[in-house]
Design an enzyme around this catalytic site. Structure first.
Site, mmCIF file in Angstrom:
data_model
loop_
_atom_site.group_PDB
_atom_site.id
_atom_site.type_symbol
_atom_site.label_atom_id
_atom_site.label_comp_id
_atom_site.label_asym_id
_atom_site.label_seq_id
_atom_site.Cartn_x
_atom_site.Cartn_y
_atom_site.Cartn_z
ATOM 1 N N HIS A 146 0.818 -1.219 0.000
ATOM 2 C CA HIS A 146 0.000 0.000 0.000
ATOM 3 C C HIS A 146 0.852 1.270 0.000
ATOM 4 O O HIS A 146 0.352 2.347 -0.345
ATOM 5 C CB HIS A 146 -0.910 0.040 1.231
ATOM 6 C CG HIS A 146 -2.014 -0.964 1.217
ATOM 7 N ND1 HIS A 146 -2.851 -1.123 0.134
ATOM 8 C CD2 HIS A 146 -2.431 -1.854 2.161
ATOM 9 C CE1 HIS A 146 -3.731 -2.085 0.413
ATOM 10 N NE2 HIS A 146 -3.492 -2.543 1.620
ATOM 11 N N ASP A 186 -2.677 -10.500 -2.212
ATOM 12 C CA ASP A 186 -3.260 -9.953 -0.991
ATOM 13 C C ASP A 186 -4.713 -9.578 -1.268
ATOM 14 O O ASP A 186 -5.058 -9.192 -2.384
ATOM 15 C CB ASP A 186 -2.463 -8.720 -0.565
ATOM 16 C CG ASP A 186 -2.857 -8.184 0.799
ATOM 17 O OD1 ASP A 186 -2.119 -8.448 1.764
ATOM 18 O OD2 ASP A 186 -3.895 -7.500 0.901
ATOM 19 N N HIS A 188 -6.325 -7.080 -0.469
ATOM 20 C CA HIS A 188 -6.471 -5.656 -0.763
ATOM 21 C C HIS A 188 -5.644 -5.275 -1.996
ATOM 22 O O HIS A 188 -4.591 -5.852 -2.247
ATOM 23 C CB HIS A 188 -6.020 -4.812 0.430
ATOM 24 C CG HIS A 188 -6.734 -5.132 1.709
ATOM 25 N ND1 HIS A 188 -6.221 -6.019 2.632
ATOM 26 C CD2 HIS A 188 -7.920 -4.709 2.188
ATOM 27 C CE1 HIS A 188 -7.072 -6.116 3.644
ATOM 28 N NE2 HIS A 188 -8.107 -5.334 3.395
ATOM 29 N N ASP A 279 -4.390 -12.546 3.647
ATOM 30 C CA ASP A 279 -5.637 -12.099 4.263
ATOM 31 C C ASP A 279 -6.853 -12.466 3.416
ATOM 32 O O ASP A 279 -7.982 -12.137 3.789
ATOM 33 C CB ASP A 279 -5.613 -10.599 4.556
ATOM 34 C CG ASP A 279 -4.965 -9.778 3.465
ATOM 35 O OD1 ASP A 279 -4.662 -10.340 2.400
ATOM 36 O OD2 ASP A 279 -4.750 -8.574 3.677
#
Length: 652
Positions: A146, A186, A188, A279
């Site tokens: 991120h 991931d 996200h 995740d």
């Protein structure tokens, strides 16, 4: 420096592995629980050691990345901040600085951990590119995908994978790495990595993630399928944005087979870097998907068919300690043996998955001719029998404010069947029990009155959001509804607090708190009341009493709730093997029932006669109780210590 070699093993593959406990120095400054915490990599390392993985690998030492390599993707201001933020001169303003970023905390160990994480990935990609290693896994934190050029966000300080990719392309041209495939699995979107290579055709960036039309973290349009790169980089940015949560092995493997692998074959990368967040794994408190260790192992095996198997994985997210550890272990077995772990996946992808695959293929077909053909109807007609999937933004930036939410629509019986995953002997099975009761119980509020470790808010939130706090031996799975308590208050009740049992799976040796179900006006016990839904209360009951964490019907339904005021307590037969299966009614507050859970009256008699041992609590457990009482404003630390001491020594 090479610490240990697997050359003497029967396998000829040289697999790198890097772990350094110094990266655990990065933690919340006040010690509060947070999903991105040191236990993540500790649990992974323990799992790998127990399986004998390090002995089969080439272990590398972590070393801090040099600023010049980090500056290839981050701004000078950002590097200066991360380098210095752990120094003493920042002590008084560190929290304020962190609050200016989205989902970031900082402490005196953050700088070192960030530099070690970036340096570790550089070290491994360099060795794989040189041919010293066939492949490698960097067990690092803080995560990175991120982090943007001038901004830390989403638990990420430096973009570890982007720094390593730039290092290979710009600092080591002699190694012949001209094309890099970055695969971000991931849950996200890897917004930071995408922006850093937006115009660079040397990097094919691929991200599959929950998006939900911009409602899922990082909650913008960056991860939409229309974001394909720009200029010379057009077509080299591929986003596969899930429209809903609950995606599992079948969905991910369909994307692999019908988007990623055909493009990878055309692109022909020289090396593959994986932003390996786990995740999306089953049981993750933030992800809401259900990829199994088997699923991850198959995805990795398919990637190893490219670039002569030169694949480097760098840990990103993943917040269920059991899931993340099992998933990393499965990936390590693939790296070492060049084959996935045993298992199978018989489920079909969701209808929405096929829809997303087709729009992505259409959007990118001008750049990748292999995607131009329409998928056959007999393939896309094989889909999971689900209704429309609606979900919400259970994202990291809401962790402190409005923690991860699984909305009512996702909890209904059309969705639950695919998500109760059991793993036995390494094999994943999808249980298909319905849970139609959830939406009904989600509309009813109760006060859950806690007298033990749940008096401390971060400990109680483990039962709601999943995870664990310091001192706990294992993580909680959390509730299906991860909304925080609507209200918290404290009251005293005329019941006896005492401690018993030899040990517990959660806290280890020592007694834990019990409340005598019978009232006694001579006694006074502090209870913290959290206003939660009856659905959440059932999930807490399960986690307190059952090691399996499998539930397909409520333990305490509305009928039982309506009758408990007359009965005063209900012993739940389905949980009778648990120590807290006795639900006790303590009255009402604002016309909402107050419930606690404790042992039965027959258990109290067992404690009295010595059949069941009375025992003082372990120091770590007692400290949690004391912290709850102090932070709840009920007692001073000295008074709280005396309160616990009296309860553990007073004759029952």
């Amino acid at each position: 420096m090479e610490m240990q070699s697997g050359e003497s093993k029967t396998t000829t593959r040289r697999v790198g592995l890097l772990y350094d406990e110094r990266m655990c120095k990065h933690h919340t400054p006040d010690g509060d629980h947070h999903p991105e915490n040191p236990n993540r990599i500790k649990a992974i390392w323990y799992k790998l050691q127990k399986a004998g993985i390090p002995q089969r690998c080439v272990l590398s030492n972590a070393k801090e990345a040099e600023d010049k390599y980090i500056l290839s993707v981050h701004s000078k201001n950002h590097v200066n901040l991360i380098r210095n933020v752990s120094s003493k001169q920042f002590d008084s303003r560190r929290n304020r600085i962190a609050s200016n970023f989205n989902s970031i905390y900082l402490n005196e160990g953050s700088s070192e951990a960030a530099y070690l994480a970036a340096g570790s990935v550089i070290e491994l990609v360099d060795r794989v590119a040189k041919g010293e290693l066939n492949s490698a896994f960097a067990v690092v934190r803080p995560p990175g995908h991120h982090a943007e050029q001038d901004e830390a966000m989403g638990f990420c300080l430096y973009n570890n994978v982007a720094i390593a990719a730039s290092f290979l392309l710009n600092e080591r041209p002699e190694l012949g790495i001209n094309k890099i495939l970055i695969v971000d699995w991931d849950v996200h979107h890897g917004n930071g990595t995408q922006k850093m290579f937006w115009k660079d055709p040397r990097v094919l960036f691929f991200s599959v993630h929950r998006h939900e039309f911009g409602r899922f973290y990082p909650a913008n349009d960056d991860g939409f399928y229309t974001m394909i790169g720009e200029g010379p980089g057009a077509g080299y940015n591929i986003n596969v944005p899930w429209e809903n949560g609950k995606c599992g092995d079948a969905d991910y493997l369909a994307v692999w087979d019908h988007i990623l692998l055909p493009v990878a074959k055309e692109f022909a990368p020289d090396i593959i870097l994986v932003s390996a967040g786990f995740d999306a794994a089953v049981g993750d408190p933030l992800g809401g998907c259900c990829v199994t260790p088997y699923g991850y192992s198959v995805m990795l095996k398919k990637l190893m068919d490219f670039a002569q198997g030169k694949v480097v994985l760098s840990l990103e997210g993943g917040y269920n300690l059991e899931s993340i550890s099992n998933s990393v272990l499965a990936c390590m077995e693939v790296l070492l043996e060049y084959k996935p772990i045993s298992g199978s996946s018989e489920a079909y992808p969701f209808e929405s998955t096929w829809r997303v695959i087709q729009v992505v293929r259409h959007k990118l077909s001008a750049f990748w001719p292999t995607l131009a053909d329409e998928l056959p109807t007999e393939l896309t007609s094989k889909k999971a029998p689900l209704a429309d999937m609606i979900s919400s933004s259970d994202s990291e930036d809401e962790y402190e404010k409005t923690p991860a939410v699984v909305p009512e629509a996702v909890l209904e019986d059309v969705i639950e069947p695919l998500l109760k995953l059991k793993v036995e002997n390494g094999h994943a099975e999808v249980a298909t029990k319905s849970a139609t009761w959830r939406s009904e119980l989600a509309k009813v509020d109760v006060w859950y009155a806690s007298f033990g470790s749940n008096m401390w808010k971060p400990r109680f939130l483990c039962y709601i959001q999943g995870g664990q706090v310091e001192g706990m031996k294992k993580a909680c799975s959390g509730s299906m509804d991860r909304n925080p308590p609507k209200e918290t208050l404290w009251k005293t009740f005329p019941h006896r607090l005492f401690f018993g049992r030899n040990s517990t799976p959660t806290w280890g040796p020592g007694g834990v708190a019990f409340l005598n179900p019978e009232s006694n006006n001579q006694e006074k016990t502090y209870l913290c009341l959290n206003r939660i839904t009856l659905e959440q209360y059932n999930d807490v009951l399960l986690q307190e009493n059952s090691p399996t964490n499998e539930k397909y019907s409520p333990f305490l339904d509305i009928t039982a709730l309506n009758s408990i005021a007359d009965k005063k307590s209900i012993c739940l037969e389905t949980l009778k093997k648990g120590w807290y299966h006795n639900v006790v009614y303590l009255g009402k507050e604002h016309d909402i029932p107050i419930l606690t859970m404790t042992c039965s009256l027959s258990d109290v008699e067992g404690f009295k006669c010595g059949e069941i041992p009375l025992r003082a609590p372990a120091v770590e457990y007692a400290n949690v109780l004391i912290r709850g009482l102090v932070e709840g404003g009920q007692l001073s630390e000295k008074e709280a210590m005396a309160y616990v001491q009296e309860a553990s020594t007073k004759r029952l």
